[in-house]
Design a protein around this motif. Structure first.
Motif, mmCIF file in Angstrom:
data_model
loop_
_atom_site.group_PDB
_atom_site.id
_atom_site.type_symbol
_atom_site.label_atom_id
_atom_site.label_comp_id
_atom_site.label_asym_id
_atom_site.label_seq_id
_atom_site.Cartn_x
_atom_site.Cartn_y
_atom_site.Cartn_z
ATOM 1 N N SER A 550 18.855 2.566 39.503
ATOM 2 C CA SER A 550 19.173 1.291 38.865
ATOM 3 C C SER A 550 20.250 1.472 37.790
ATOM 4 O O SER A 550 21.156 0.648 37.658
ATOM 5 N N GLN A 551 20.163 2.589 37.044
ATOM 6 C CA GLN A 551 21.156 2.843 36.010
ATOM 7 C C GLN A 551 22.503 3.215 36.634
ATOM 8 O O GLN A 551 23.567 2.838 36.130
ATOM 9 N N VAL A 555 26.165 1.259 36.084
ATOM 10 C CA VAL A 555 27.455 1.873 35.766
ATOM 11 C C VAL A 555 28.518 1.415 36.763
ATOM 12 O O VAL A 555 29.652 1.105 36.387
ATOM 13 N N VAL A 556 28.145 1.356 38.047
ATOM 14 C CA VAL A 556 29.090 0.909 39.078
ATOM 15 C C VAL A 556 29.525 -0.522 38.826
ATOM 16 O O VAL A 556 30.711 -0.870 38.973
ATOM 17 N N ALA A 566 33.254 -0.445 29.449
ATOM 18 C CA ALA A 566 32.495 0.372 30.404
ATOM 19 C C ALA A 566 32.347 1.803 29.904
ATOM 20 O O ALA A 566 31.272 2.403 30.026
ATOM 21 N N GLU A 567 33.407 2.363 29.329
ATOM 22 C CA GLU A 567 33.339 3.735 28.836
ATOM 23 C C GLU A 567 32.350 3.860 27.681
ATOM 24 O O GLU A 567 31.513 4.774 27.659
ATOM 25 N N GLY A 592 32.573 14.851 29.357
ATOM 26 C CA GLY A 592 31.485 13.900 29.520
ATOM 27 C C GLY A 592 31.922 12.460 29.651
ATOM 28 O O GLY A 592 31.077 11.554 29.626
ATOM 29 N N LYS A 593 33.210 12.204 29.826
ATOM 30 C CA LYS A 593 33.696 10.830 29.916
ATOM 31 C C LYS A 593 33.538 10.278 31.333
ATOM 32 O O LYS A 593 33.515 11.036 32.308
ATOM 33 N N LEU A 594 33.492 8.970 31.423
ATOM 34 C CA LEU A 594 33.398 8.301 32.724
ATOM 35 C C LEU A 594 34.755 8.284 33.411
ATOM 36 O O LEU A 594 34.849 8.498 34.623
ATOM 37 N N PHE A 595 35.813 8.030 32.660
ATOM 38 C CA PHE A 595 37.172 7.995 33.201
ATOM 39 C C PHE A 595 37.973 9.180 32.655
ATOM 40 O O PHE A 595 37.674 9.713 31.580
ATOM 41 N N PHE A 596 38.992 9.587 33.386
ATOM 42 C CA PHE A 596 39.909 10.616 32.907
ATOM 43 C C PHE A 596 41.337 10.193 33.245
ATOM 44 O O PHE A 596 41.567 9.374 34.132
#
Length: 621
Positions: A550-551, A555-556, A566-567, A592-596
């Motif tokens: 669910s988590q 995030v998606v 979002a980040e 540990g970031k969501l985007f790079f």
């Protein structure tokens, strides 16, 4: 005056992929693969036996379905033809020139004998034979020049001749072959020997217990059970009696028995092999000892240079074949640890994998989708490792190079590193989807993976691109990837992925190349995928994902909504709340970031890792 003259004969097929995958039946695909193999091996040997019996260096081993090179050398003893390469779909043969007219020329006789056999026994194959002008053996670089001229003439001959589709127009109107879609030559039965070939209508079909089908001679040749079985025997011979490869992977019953839900097609192809062969003669000329068995301090004469070129070319081609075969077997060993590899009743391993094409730097595999990504990554790593460590370490002195090290030596001189990069495209679909969808998508993914050549600035580097297709309404890779571009400057994937990025960076790559490789590192992606599929026991001992589904879907949703928060939501919500996942994700991504940042584009591993969840080798407990 020059006395010993030779010609170089090139026998090669065209459009192999189109010929092999002209149907959705794996039995016909396997039969077509065997046909292409026989064109460059068995038929070449038979043709040599017909035009110069006992005076050539090739022998066909029927039991193993492969060729063996004998000791014969051109202009030594009674040898009139020396085979340099005899592989699936291609052969290079040096033949003595007798100075006769065109019809009397040994090279012309060989091409005529070979072409006749191809047309008679293997109809439908687009095969072409050419030969170079006569050259003197004592002329320095004569074989290299003849090789270049033969390949140029081959391209010219292909341009002058219309393709199979243009040569076989369907006028007057004919029935279509049920498998290939081409013009049918008659109505046939699945049972050998029963047919009504040549009849204008299937009037007898109602009287037959077994239904007839409209088919072509090409399709029937591919369907021959004997050829189909030889394909399985040939590949099983390579991997020993304890390894069995499935031969009916397009049969839905097979998937039901194995409990598999996905079908995969893998296309793999080496990088820069053309660049390797382009300067082949120049690099071979620097080897002063091993390939001619002479004193290292002795300067080779022109004839000895030609001999060194021929021997090195043959050893390089054979070495690449063996590298591919050994890498394939190493990848099979990786699959033994996975659940879908089962033991048969006779205690042999049953692999849900079948190599349609395997030789040189080419690989085409049909297999269950659950094994595709681990198998493909293992094969690419093993192939690059086999080339780099083929037989021995390279010496500092060129004169000390041994024949067994010719693969590394040529790659070192041509590419700047003693290895050869290889790329692959992996298409994973549902078994009930049309097979051509997986085949076409795998080719597009291979072309996408090939961009690593430009990104790595000529450094030998391997890469793979993959896609798991859930909906067959979108099958073009451009359409699929365009949907992952929700806003300018943002891509929701990080494909393709480079393997061995650290090795390439260690070869002296500049900062831009090193940064791109780090962003598209396969090992980093594997760690990200592992973070999403790892399970740990809770207080009651029940194993649960360290990041609940669910988590993950939350995030998606933030990613697809192009939410500027979002980040921060990922950092202060997901990462703070789920410590085990945070540790795993931080270990995978570094920060540990969501985007790079990948240049001026923002990317993420998250969707790729979520897509590949369940298709990666990992720990569930």
């Amino acid at each position: 005056m020059c006395e010993q003259k030779f010609r170089l004969v090139l026998l090669e097929t065209s459009g192999n992929q189109a010929y092999i995958f002209a149907a959705n039946k794996l039995r016909e695909i396997m039969g077509a693969s065997q046909i292409v193999h026989e064109v460059g091996t068995k038929l070449v040997c038979e043709s040599l036996d017909a035009v110069c019996p006992g005076r050539h260096n090739l022998y066909w081993r029927e039991q193993e379905q492969c060729v063996e090179f004998k000791d014969g050398r051109l202009f030594e003893g009674d040898c009139q033809a020396e085979v340099m390469v005899a592989a699936s779909g291609k052969a290079l043969i040096l033949v003595a020139d007798n100075g006769g007219v065109k019809d009397d020329c040994l090279a012309n006789k060989l091409i005529r004998a070979w072409s006749l056999r191809v047309c008679r026994y293997l109809p439908g194959v687009d095969a072409t034979g050419v030969y170079s002008a006569a050259r003197c053996w004592s002329e320095g670089g004569a074989v290299a020049a003849a090789n270049l001229q033969a390949h140029q003439r081959f391209e010219q001959a292909r341009l002058r001749r219309r393709g199979p589709l243009a040569r076989f127009q369907r006028l007057p109107v004919t029935a279509a072959c049920v498998s290939s879609g081409g013009p049918a030559s008659g109505f046939f039965s699945e049972t050998p020997g029963k047919s009504t070939a040549g009849q204008g209508e299937p009037a007898a079909q109602s009287d037959k217990k077994e239904p007839l089908f409209a088919g072509s001679t090409t399709t029937l040749t591919k369907r021959q059970r004997q050829r189909y079985n030889k394909t399985r025997e040939r590949f099983n011979q390579l991997y020993g009696p304890d390894c069995r490869l499935f031969g009916n992977l397009l049969n839905h019953d097979t998937f039901d028995k194995m409990g598999a839900d996905w079908l995969a097609v893998i296309h793999a192809d080496g990088n820069d092999l053309g660049r390797v062969f382009l300067g082949f003669g120049e690099h071979v000329g620097k080897i002063n000892a091993a390939l001619k068995n002479s004193n290292p301090n002795h300067d080779m004469k022109d004839g000895e240079l030609n001999r060194a070129y021929v021997d090195a070319y043959r050893e390089f081609s054979r070495g690449l074949d063996e590298c591919a075969q050994k890498a394939f077997k190493q990848a099979l060993l990786v699959c033994k640890a996975l659940d879908l590899v089962k033991r048969a009743g006779d205690d042999t391993w049953r692999f849900p994998i079948f190599p349609v094409v395997l030789g040189g730097d080419d690989l085409t595999v049909v297999m269950t989708g659950e094994l595709a990504l681990p198998f493909c990554a293992a094969f690419l790593k093993a192939f690059e490792g086999q080339v780099a460590g083929w037989q021995q370490e390279l010496p500092e002195d060129d004169s000390a190079v041994e024949p067994d090290a010719i693969v590394q030596y040529i790659c070192q001189k041509a590419l700047g590193a003693p290895r050869l990069g290889i790329c692959a495209g992996v298409a994973i679909i549902k078994p009930h989807f049309p097979f051509h969808v997986a085949h076409d998508l795998a080719e597009e993914l291979l072309r996408s993976a090939k961009q690593v050549k430009a990104k790595a600035l000529g450094k030998p580097c391997s890469a793979l691109d993959f896609h798991i297709l859930h909906d067959s309404s979108f099958t073009s890779l451009d359409d699929l990837r365009q949907r992952l571009r929700p806003a300018p400057g943002m891509l929701l994937h990080a494909k393709p992925y480079a393997l061995g990025a650290g090795v390439v960076a260690g070869d002296g790559a500049d900062d831009a190349v090193a940064q791109w490789l780090a962003c598209h590192d396969w090992e980093r992606f594997c760690c990200a995928a592992q973070a999403l599929q790892t399970k740990l026991p809770d207080a009651s001992g029940v194993y649960k994902p360290i990041l609940p589904p669910s988590q993950a879907h939350a995030v998606v949703e933030n990613i697809w909504a192009v939410d500027k928060h979002a980040e921060s939501a990922f950092q202060y919500g997901t990462m703070k709340r789920y410590g085990d996942f945070a540790d795993a994700w931080r270990a995978a991504t570094g920060d540990g970031k969501l985007f790079f940042e990948d240049g001026d584009v923002k990317r993420t591993y998250f969707l790729d890792a979520l897509e590949a969840k369940g298709f990666m080798e990992g720990t569930d407990e």
